[in-house]
Design an enzyme around this catalytic site. Structure first.
Site, PDB file in Angstrom:
ATOM      1  N   ASP A 279      -2.041  20.500 -14.101  1.00  0.00           N
ATOM      2  CA  ASP A 279      -2.563  19.293 -14.744  1.00  0.00           C
ATOM      3  C   ASP A 279      -2.097  19.359 -16.199  1.00  0.00           C
ATOM      4  OD1 ASP A 279      -3.998  17.359 -16.104  1.00  0.00           O
ATOM      5  OD2 ASP A 279      -5.867  17.694 -15.016  1.00  0.00           O
TER       6      ASP A 279
ATOM      7  N   ARG B 262       0.845  -1.205   0.000  1.00  0.00           N
ATOM      8  CA  ARG B 262       0.000   0.000   0.000  1.00  0.00           C
ATOM      9  C   ARG B 262       0.877   1.251   0.000  1.00  0.00           C
ATOM     10  NH1 ARG B 262      -1.973   1.925   4.552  1.00  0.00           N
ATOM     11  NH2 ARG B 262      -2.472  -0.071   5.504  1.00  0.00           N
TER      12      ARG B 262
ATOM     13  N   LYS C  91      -4.382   8.562 -19.815  1.00  0.00           N
ATOM     14  CA  LYS C  91      -4.482   9.160 -21.143  1.00  0.00           C
ATOM     15  C   LYS C  91      -3.183   8.927 -21.933  1.00  0.00           C
ATOM     16  CE  LYS C  91      -8.562  10.791 -19.927  1.00  0.00           C
ATOM     17  NZ  LYS C  91      -8.777  10.406 -18.556  1.00  0.00           N
TER      18      LYS C  91
HETATM   19  C1  LIG Z   1      -7.324  16.789 -17.969  1.00  0.00           C
HETATM   20  C2  LIG Z   1      -7.744  15.662 -17.077  1.00  0.00           C
HETATM   21  N1  LIG Z   1      -7.322  15.641 -15.811  1.00  0.00           N
HETATM   22  C3  LIG Z   1      -7.676  14.639 -14.974  1.00  0.00           C
HETATM   23  C4  LIG Z   1      -8.506  13.614 -15.372  1.00  0.00           C
HETATM   24  C5  LIG Z   1      -8.890  12.517 -14.420  1.00  0.00           C
HETATM   25  O1  LIG Z   1      -8.130  11.378 -14.710  1.00  0.00           O
HETATM   26  P1  LIG Z   1      -8.632   9.876 -14.433  1.00  0.00           P
HETATM   27  O2  LIG Z   1      -9.806   9.617 -15.304  1.00  0.00           O
HETATM   28  O3  LIG Z   1      -7.411   9.061 -14.748  1.00  0.00           O
HETATM   29  O4  LIG Z   1      -8.982   9.829 -12.975  1.00  0.00           O
HETATM   30  C6  LIG Z   1      -8.975  13.600 -16.690  1.00  0.00           C
HETATM   31  C7  LIG Z   1      -9.891  12.515 -17.153  1.00  0.00           C
HETATM   32  O5  LIG Z   1     -10.542  12.639 -18.159  1.00  0.00           O
HETATM   33  C8  LIG Z   1      -8.581  14.651 -17.568  1.00  0.00           C
HETATM   34  O6  LIG Z   1      -9.014  14.702 -18.835  1.00  0.00           O
END
Ligand SMILES: Cc1ncc(COP(=O)(O)O)c(C=O)c1O
Length: 393
Positions: free
Chosen positions: A188, A63, A213
């Protein structure tokens, strides 16, 4: 809870490009067997010796740490120029760990247009747990400074390009504003990927990815990641959130992720080149109100994008379809190559009507279609969109 990074990998002695390191899984050679592919370690627990010391002090219980995370975390450090990186079970889990590392009463600033799932969770969590949250208009250059509260704002969260309008946020300017107020800047960078943007070099403190992604790139792993410029006390708290909560990927997912990451440079460059070709081809198309892509010179964020993105503008773009939601949905239903599905960053191209996904509270225009461009033949993608757009003219 000290991090020990990639102890089983053998790093090339010569300074080579990040893409060289990443292609070879950090020049992995298994010291025991000579294998050039890292193993999957499914064990949840790790043994102690006769003196009751851990046989490998980095590993006690999965974990907290599992050896299967090491290669992908080391690859991400290399790509982002980070001191340390952590894998999570999803992009959301990575983002939530950052917010959960804050203290009571802390204030967060984030853009109005960002990944809707995270915006929704931030609104809910901040109101339930007494954290301040200000959502600012990232298209207004004055709005970030106005939203930051000196001494109170502890986290500035940005996403660039912003999903799904692909507005561009200036990372260096955001870092200056955050740091002047004593706040951390977290970016992000899911859509930009470390292939095109390295936010830490522009002054960000932490980079976040939905590794589901582009990093993985094959639509078969849920994972998230954080990479930090400097592993300070805040980072230790984030690591502790992960260790206590166990928001970690499984060993097999972490292994698949390092495999996917080996080709990320090729995939992202191909997707970016095709997205640019598609954006240029359809810009001014009679069925469209607008094409939103930061690689177009007419895009309001193009100059900033050109400064902070290197080698392309990403594989994501949006169309505003003339005729509103009805026409947009008709276009989606006629696509034969692009697949109507949510998500992004895979080798297969996807198209989706964001408003249908996000619902009536969404700030996203009802005529917007989001396209995630994959690595198929460019002519097939352009031809498919051409025939599908006939539905809207
Ligand atoms: C720009 C962005 N940040 C964060 C996320 C969240 O990621 P996850 O689906 O892997 O939890 C997404 C998901 O679509 C996203 O497009």
């Amino acid at each position: 809870m000290q991090r020990r990074q990639a102890e089983a990998t053998v790093l090339s002695k010569r300074k080579v490009a990040a893409e060289t390191q990443v292609a070879s899984g950090m020049h992995y050679v298994d010291p025991a067997t000579g294998a050039v592919i890292p193993p999957i370690q499914p064990s949840t627990t790790f043994a102690r010796d006769a003196d009751y010391a851990l046989i490998n002090p980095a590993h006690s219980y999965s974990r907290d740490e599992n050896p299967s995370f090491a290669t992908a975390e080391a690859m991400l450090c290399e790509m982002e120029g980070a001191e340390q990186a952590l894998l999570f079970s999803s992009g959301m889990a990575a983002a939530m760990a950052v917010v959960q590392a804050l203290g009571p009463g802390d204030h967060i600033v984030a853009p109005k247009v960002m990944y809707w799932g995270l915006r929704g969770w931030l609104q809910e969590f901040c109101s339930n747990w007494g954290l301040g949250l200000t959502l600012y208009d990232a298209t207004d250059p004055e709005a970030l400074d106005a939203a930051i509260r000196k001494g109170e704002t502890k986290l500035v969260w940005i996403e660039t390009p912003c999903n799904p309008t692909w507005d561009i946020i200036d990372i260096a300017a955001s870092a200056r504003a955050a740091q002047a107020a004593g706040a951390k800047l977290v970016v992000d960078s899911t859509a930009a990927t470390p292939v095109l943007t390295r936010p830490l070099e522009h002054g960000a403190d932490i980079v976040m990815h939905s590794a589901t992604k582009y990093l993985n790139g094959h639509g078969d792993v849920m994972a998230g990641a954080l990479a930090v410029a400097s592993a300070d006390d805040f980072w230790a708290r984030i690591h502790s959130v992960r260790a206590y909560g166990g928001a970690i990927p499984g060993s097999f997912e972490a292994w698949l992720l390092q495999r996917g990451m080996r080709t990320v440079y090729l995939r992202v460059r191909q997707a970016s080149a095709s997205a640019l070709a598609i954006a240029r081809h359809f810009d001014g198309h009679p069925a469209l109100e607008a094409v939103r892509y930061p690689g177009l010179e007419s895009h309001p964020g193009h100059d900033v994008a050109a400064r902070q993105m290197d080698g392309g503008f990403g594989g994501m773009l949006s169309f505003r379809v003339r005729g509103g939601a009805e026409a947009a949905l008709k276009v989606v239903s006629r696509c034969e190559v692009l697949i109507p599905a949510t998500s992004l960053g895979g080798v297969e191209s996807l198209i989706e009507h964001r408003f249908s996904i996000e619902g009536p509270s969404s700030p996203i225009p009802e005529d917007l279609l989001r396209l995630s461009i994959g690595i198929e033949a460019q002519d097939d993608l352009i031809g498919d969109l051409e025939q599908a757009l006939q539905a809207a003219v």
